[in-house]
Design a protein around this motif. Sequence first.
Motif, short mmCIF file in Angstrom:
data_model
loop_
_atom_site.label_atom_id
_atom_site.label_comp_id
_atom_site.label_asym_id
_atom_site.label_seq_id
_atom_site.Cartn_x
_atom_site.Cartn_y
_atom_site.Cartn_z
N LYS A 1 -97.75 85.03 13.40
CA LYS A 1 -99.03 84.40 13.69
C LYS A 1 -98.87 83.34 14.78
O LYS A 1 -99.67 83.26 15.71
CB LYS A 1 -99.61 83.78 12.42
CG LYS A 1 -100.97 83.18 12.59
CD LYS A 1 -101.49 82.64 11.27
CE LYS A 1 -102.84 82.01 11.44
NZ LYS A 1 -103.33 81.44 10.19
N GLU A 2 -97.81 82.54 14.67
CA GLU A 2 -97.55 81.50 15.67
C GLU A 2 -97.30 82.08 17.05
O GLU A 2 -97.57 81.44 18.06
CB GLU A 2 -96.36 80.65 15.24
CG GLU A 2 -96.64 79.77 14.04
CD GLU A 2 -95.39 79.12 13.46
OE1 GLU A 2 -94.31 79.23 14.07
OE2 GLU A 2 -95.51 78.50 12.39
N MET A 3 -96.78 83.30 17.10
CA MET A 3 -96.49 83.94 18.38
C MET A 3 -97.60 84.90 18.83
O MET A 3 -97.45 85.64 19.79
CB MET A 3 -95.16 84.69 18.29
CG MET A 3 -94.00 83.77 18.02
SD MET A 3 -92.42 84.60 18.15
CE MET A 3 -92.31 84.80 19.93
N ASN A 4 -98.74 84.87 18.11
CA ASN A 4 -99.88 85.74 18.42
C ASN A 4 -99.50 87.21 18.43
O ASN A 4 -99.93 87.97 19.28
CB ASN A 4 -100.51 85.34 19.76
CG ASN A 4 -101.11 83.97 19.72
OD1 ASN A 4 -101.76 83.59 18.73
ND2 ASN A 4 -100.89 83.19 20.77
N MET A 5 -98.68 87.61 17.46
CA MET A 5 -98.29 89.01 17.34
C MET A 5 -98.82 89.54 16.01
O MET A 5 -98.79 88.85 15.00
CB MET A 5 -96.77 89.14 17.36
CG MET A 5 -96.13 88.69 18.66
SD MET A 5 -94.33 88.82 18.61
CE MET A 5 -94.16 90.53 19.12
N ILE B 1 -89.42 87.72 19.02
CA ILE B 1 -89.44 86.84 17.84
C ILE B 1 -88.03 86.37 17.52
O ILE B 1 -87.82 85.23 17.11
CB ILE B 1 -90.06 87.57 16.63
CG1 ILE B 1 -91.55 87.76 16.89
CG2 ILE B 1 -89.83 86.80 15.35
CD1 ILE B 1 -92.27 88.50 15.79
N GLN B 2 -87.03 87.23 17.72
CA GLN B 2 -85.65 86.88 17.40
C GLN B 2 -85.13 85.74 18.25
O GLN B 2 -84.18 85.07 17.89
CB GLN B 2 -84.76 88.11 17.54
CG GLN B 2 -85.05 89.15 16.49
CD GLN B 2 -84.25 90.41 16.68
OE1 GLN B 2 -83.62 90.62 17.70
NE2 GLN B 2 -84.27 91.27 15.67
N ASP B 3 -85.77 85.48 19.35
CA ASP B 3 -85.41 84.38 20.23
C ASP B 3 -85.38 83.04 19.49
O ASP B 3 -84.63 82.14 19.85
CB ASP B 3 -86.42 84.33 21.38
CG ASP B 3 -86.19 83.17 22.32
OD1 ASP B 3 -87.03 82.25 22.34
OD2 ASP B 3 -85.17 83.18 23.02
N ALA B 4 -86.16 82.91 18.43
CA ALA B 4 -86.25 81.65 17.69
C ALA B 4 -85.11 81.45 16.68
O ALA B 4 -85.01 80.40 16.07
CB ALA B 4 -87.59 81.61 16.93
N PHE B 5 -84.22 82.44 16.54
CA PHE B 5 -83.18 82.37 15.53
C PHE B 5 -81.78 82.40 16.14
O PHE B 5 -81.55 83.07 17.13
CB PHE B 5 -83.32 83.56 14.56
CG PHE B 5 -84.62 83.57 13.83
CD1 PHE B 5 -84.79 82.81 12.68
CD2 PHE B 5 -85.69 84.30 14.30
CE1 PHE B 5 -86.00 82.79 12.01
CE2 PHE B 5 -86.91 84.29 13.64
CZ PHE B 5 -87.06 83.54 12.49
N LYS B 6 -80.85 81.67 15.52
CA LYS B 6 -79.45 81.69 15.97
C LYS B 6 -78.79 83.00 15.59
O LYS B 6 -78.02 83.57 16.36
CB LYS B 6 -78.67 80.54 15.34
CG LYS B 6 -79.07 79.18 15.83
CD LYS B 6 -78.24 78.12 15.14
CE LYS B 6 -78.74 76.74 15.54
NZ LYS B 6 -78.02 75.68 14.82
N GLY C 1 -91.71 87.22 4.56
CA GLY C 1 -91.90 85.84 4.98
C GLY C 1 -92.14 85.66 6.46
O GLY C 1 -92.22 84.54 6.95
N GLY C 2 -92.26 86.72 7.21
CA GLY C 2 -92.40 86.61 8.66
C GLY C 2 -93.82 86.50 9.17
O GLY C 2 -94.04 86.34 10.36
#
Length: 118
Positions: A31-35, A46-51, A25-26
């Motif tokens: 895609k949103e982070m251009n990776m 990417i983990q920055d977006a998660f608690k 599901g990632g």
Amino acid sequence: LVRHALRRLLGKKYKECLGLQAWQGGAQIMKEMNMTKTGPDNTYEIQDAFKFVITMANEQSEGYLVEKTIHPYLAGSVGITATPGAGKYINADALVSCSIPEADLAKVQQYYRGSVDK
């Protein structure tokens, strides 16, 4: 294997957990982070977006730290780990430590190998 099992269990009981690989599901997040892919040098971005981030390594022995254990700390997220003693090496207040008995780890391994009923 343990992190995948925990992700499945949480998804069944509470809410589906995203994985960073496309099959988990990632793909949209990446895609949103251009990776196009994640690896040891950029997963924390990417983990920055998660608690919370499940960071359990396949090896669960005292002091065995891999990038999975450290990335949430770099991202400002809270890592969920099963590495015994991880709090001795990185900020224990930034971790949720799980103790998983060897017998349960063996069951998870059997499950993923298809050796037990699913």
